[in-house]
Design an enzyme around this catalytic site. Structure first.
Site, PDB file in Angstrom:
ATOM      1  N   GLU A  44      22.637  30.577   3.703  1.00 37.77           N
ATOM      2  CA  GLU A  44      21.230  30.964   3.784  1.00 37.77           C
ATOM      3  C   GLU A  44      20.327  29.769   4.083  1.00 37.77           C
ATOM      4  O   GLU A  44      19.341  29.898   4.801  1.00 37.77           O
ATOM      5  CB  GLU A  44      20.791  31.651   2.487  1.00 37.77           C
ATOM      6  CG  GLU A  44      21.372  33.052   2.300  1.00 37.77           C
ATOM      7  CD  GLU A  44      20.984  34.016   3.412  1.00 37.77           C
ATOM      8  OE1 GLU A  44      19.984  33.771   4.117  1.00 37.77           O
ATOM      9  OE2 GLU A  44      21.702  35.020   3.589  1.00 37.77           O
ATOM     10  N   LEU A  87      21.447  20.215  13.333  1.00 36.95           N
ATOM     11  CA  LEU A  87      20.944  21.500  12.829  1.00 36.95           C
ATOM     12  C   LEU A  87      19.427  21.516  12.710  1.00 36.95           C
ATOM     13  O   LEU A  87      18.805  22.575  12.763  1.00 36.95           O
ATOM     14  CB  LEU A  87      21.541  21.809  11.449  1.00 36.95           C
ATOM     15  CG  LEU A  87      22.709  22.785  11.355  1.00 36.95           C
ATOM     16  CD1 LEU A  87      23.018  23.082   9.899  1.00 36.95           C
ATOM     17  CD2 LEU A  87      22.417  24.078  12.094  1.00 36.95           C
ATOM     18  N   TYR A  89      15.616  20.391  10.756  1.00 38.07           N
ATOM     19  CA  TYR A  89      15.002  20.530   9.414  1.00 38.07           C
ATOM     20  C   TYR A  89      15.873  19.862   8.357  1.00 38.07           C
ATOM     21  O   TYR A  89      16.410  20.528   7.460  1.00 38.07           O
ATOM     22  CB  TYR A  89      14.766  22.003   9.081  1.00 38.07           C
ATOM     23  CG  TYR A  89      13.633  22.630   9.839  1.00 38.07           C
ATOM     24  CD1 TYR A  89      12.322  22.181   9.672  1.00 38.07           C
ATOM     25  CD2 TYR A  89      13.849  23.670  10.725  1.00 38.07           C
ATOM     26  CE1 TYR A  89      11.268  22.767  10.361  1.00 38.07           C
ATOM     27  CE2 TYR A  89      12.799  24.264  11.427  1.00 38.07           C
ATOM     28  CZ  TYR A  89      11.513  23.795  11.241  1.00 38.07           C
ATOM     29  OH  TYR A  89      10.488  24.372  11.925  1.00 38.07           O
ATOM     30  N   TYR A 127      12.385  33.676  -0.037  1.00 33.58           N
ATOM     31  CA  TYR A 127      13.387  34.361   0.772  1.00 33.58           C
ATOM     32  C   TYR A 127      14.811  34.062   0.278  1.00 33.58           C
ATOM     33  O   TYR A 127      15.607  34.971   0.009  1.00 33.58           O
ATOM     34  CB  TYR A 127      13.286  33.980   2.259  1.00 33.58           C
ATOM     35  CG  TYR A 127      14.537  34.394   2.982  1.00 33.58           C
ATOM     36  CD1 TYR A 127      14.749  35.731   3.288  1.00 33.58           C
ATOM     37  CD2 TYR A 127      15.556  33.477   3.241  1.00 33.58           C
ATOM     38  CE1 TYR A 127      15.938  36.144   3.854  1.00 33.58           C
ATOM     39  CE2 TYR A 127      16.742  33.882   3.810  1.00 33.58           C
ATOM     40  CZ  TYR A 127      16.927  35.211   4.121  1.00 33.58           C
ATOM     41  OH  TYR A 127      18.102  35.623   4.656  1.00 33.58           O
ATOM     42  N   ASP A 145      12.333  37.898   5.324  1.00 29.10           N
ATOM     43  CA  ASP A 145      12.305  36.891   6.384  1.00 29.10           C
ATOM     44  C   ASP A 145      11.647  37.513   7.617  1.00 29.10           C
ATOM     45  O   ASP A 145      11.076  38.605   7.549  1.00 29.10           O
ATOM     46  CB  ASP A 145      13.726  36.403   6.695  1.00 29.10           C
ATOM     47  CG  ASP A 145      14.599  37.531   7.200  1.00 29.10           C
ATOM     48  OD1 ASP A 145      14.094  38.655   7.362  1.00 29.10           O
ATOM     49  OD2 ASP A 145      15.782  37.289   7.449  1.00 29.10           O
ATOM     50  N   CYS A 199      16.480  45.897  16.463  1.00 26.72           N
ATOM     51  CA  CYS A 199      15.024  45.798  16.329  1.00 26.72           C
ATOM     52  C   CYS A 199      14.584  44.368  16.682  1.00 26.72           C
ATOM     53  O   CYS A 199      13.992  43.660  15.874  1.00 26.72           O
ATOM     54  CB  CYS A 199      14.611  46.169  14.906  1.00 26.72           C
ATOM     55  SG  CYS A 199      12.861  46.556  14.719  1.00 26.72           S
TER      56      CYS A 199
END
Length: 356
Positions: A44, A87, A89, A127, A145, A199
DNA sequence: AAAACGGGGTT
DNA sequence: AACCCAGTTTT
């Protein structure tokens, strides 16, 4: 059922059709092979602002290198950063290790299963807290999220700006009412899969959607115009000169970035804002920011690197120095084949091709 | 409430 | 080139 948007909503039918679709269509993802809270947690964190396809190879390598909280807690932070290299961040990696160390020290190595304890850990916001509680511990907690906001904004026709913080809280209360109490883990993951494959932000595949009959936006033909999201500010350009400096032993000068701010604790080739660069009349480098005595040889090229809030415009030069040791403690001399031991931002990894 | 914080993909 | 995104922390 106090909210108007849910007054006539068929929650039971929505859950049933969504969960049936998920059961038949769920993606086979590496972090879905177990309910190990640590693995769910790592996945996550990696998945924050990052696509599944990008995360998968990182997740495999990370689990091989740090199979449990204990290996990660004991690891050298630079090794964790190296495992995170590319990756983005990077504070995620530092926060994750800090939090894992707290789990080992304060919780006997067991990932907490309460909102209060989990939410107090570094890097675990609303989250991720909900995602771990629902997926690993099967607790009916919302995990709101971008996918959830997109799906729910369309299904319930919510026209608030999803970039606003208070809008996120609104979706939190909706999910809390609609989430399956029997299988909150599948419910949350089903919404994520739905948002990812059906979606979608652009051109959603409503004709294939398992919950089309519940969707107000589809009924009104406005699925393409939801969710409403205010635009991000434009990035500000910032120009630098980057120096690929080699000595006569074929060692290169690299620099450790600050432990704060952008790309904290990563390594790079020395980089000077272009408006602070000085050249003398024969083109010699006269900036003494690093206390380096160097000679510029050739320009190797330009590189543009886009961040969410900045655009780096980089001019890359090859240079040489006679120095065998360095005075500035940020700097290090490393042979070419040794560079791969240090974590570099992607922009500087691309420059490695210039020194072959 | 807004800004900082990466990188890669799609249109 | 503009737009999109499986968020959290700091200011």
């Amino acid at each position: 059922m106090t909210d108007k948007a849910l007054q006539y909503f068929d929650t039971a039918g929505f859950q049933q059709d969504l969960l049936k679709w998920y059961d038949e269509n769920k993606r086979d993802l590496p972090w879905r092979k177990s309910q190990d809270p640590y693995k769910i947690w790592v996945s996550e964190i990696m998945l924050q602002q990052t696509k599944v396809d990008t995360v998968i190879p990182y997740f495999h390598r990370f689990m091989e290198q740090f199979p449990t909280v204990y290996e990660l807690a004991d690891a050298d932070p630079q090794d964790v950063l190296k495992a995170w290299e590319g990756l983005g961040y990077y504070s995620r990696a530092r926060n994750l290790q800090n939090a894992v160390r707290e789990v080992v020290a304060e919780y006997g190595g067991k990932v907490p299963d309460t909102p209060r304890e989990l939410g107090s850990l570094k890097g675990i916001g609303p989250y991720t807290k909900g995602a771990i509680l629902s997926i690993a511990y099967n607790k009916p907690e919302p995990a709101v999220d971008g996918n959830v906001m997109r799906v729910f904004s369309r299904v319930l026709k919510i026209e608030e700006d999803i970039a606003q913080q208070r809008t996120k809280k609104l979706f939190d209360t909706y999910v809390r009412e609609v989430i399956s109490e029997e299988d909150p883990s599948s419910f949350n993951q089903a919404i994520m899969d739905l948002g990812s494959s059906i979606c979608t932000p652009k051109s959603p595949a409503c004709l294939l959607c398992p919950v089309q009959e519940y969707c107000i936006a589809f009924a009104e033909g406005m699925e393409e115009s939801l969710p409403i999201k205010s635009k991000a500010k434009k990035q500000k350009p910032k120009a630098y000169v980057v120096l690929l400096i080699k000595n006569d032993k074929s060692e290169y000068v690299i620099e450790k970035r600050s432990d704060k701010g952008l790309l904290a604790d990563l390594w790079q080739f020395p980089m000077v804002p272009i408006d602070e660069v000085g050249w003398d009349h024969v083109g010699n480098w006269v900036n003494d920011e690093y206390g380096l005595d160097i000679k510029i040889n050739a320009k190797k090229g330009n590189l543009k690197h886009v961040f969410s809030h900045i655009i780096w415009q980089l001019e890359i030069y090859e240079a040489e120095t006679q120095q065998q040791e360095l005075t500035d403690e940020r700097l290090l001399l490393v042979e070419k084949d040794g560079l791969e031991r240090y974590p570099f931002p992607v922009s500087h990894q691309k420059m490695m091709s210039y020194i072959k």
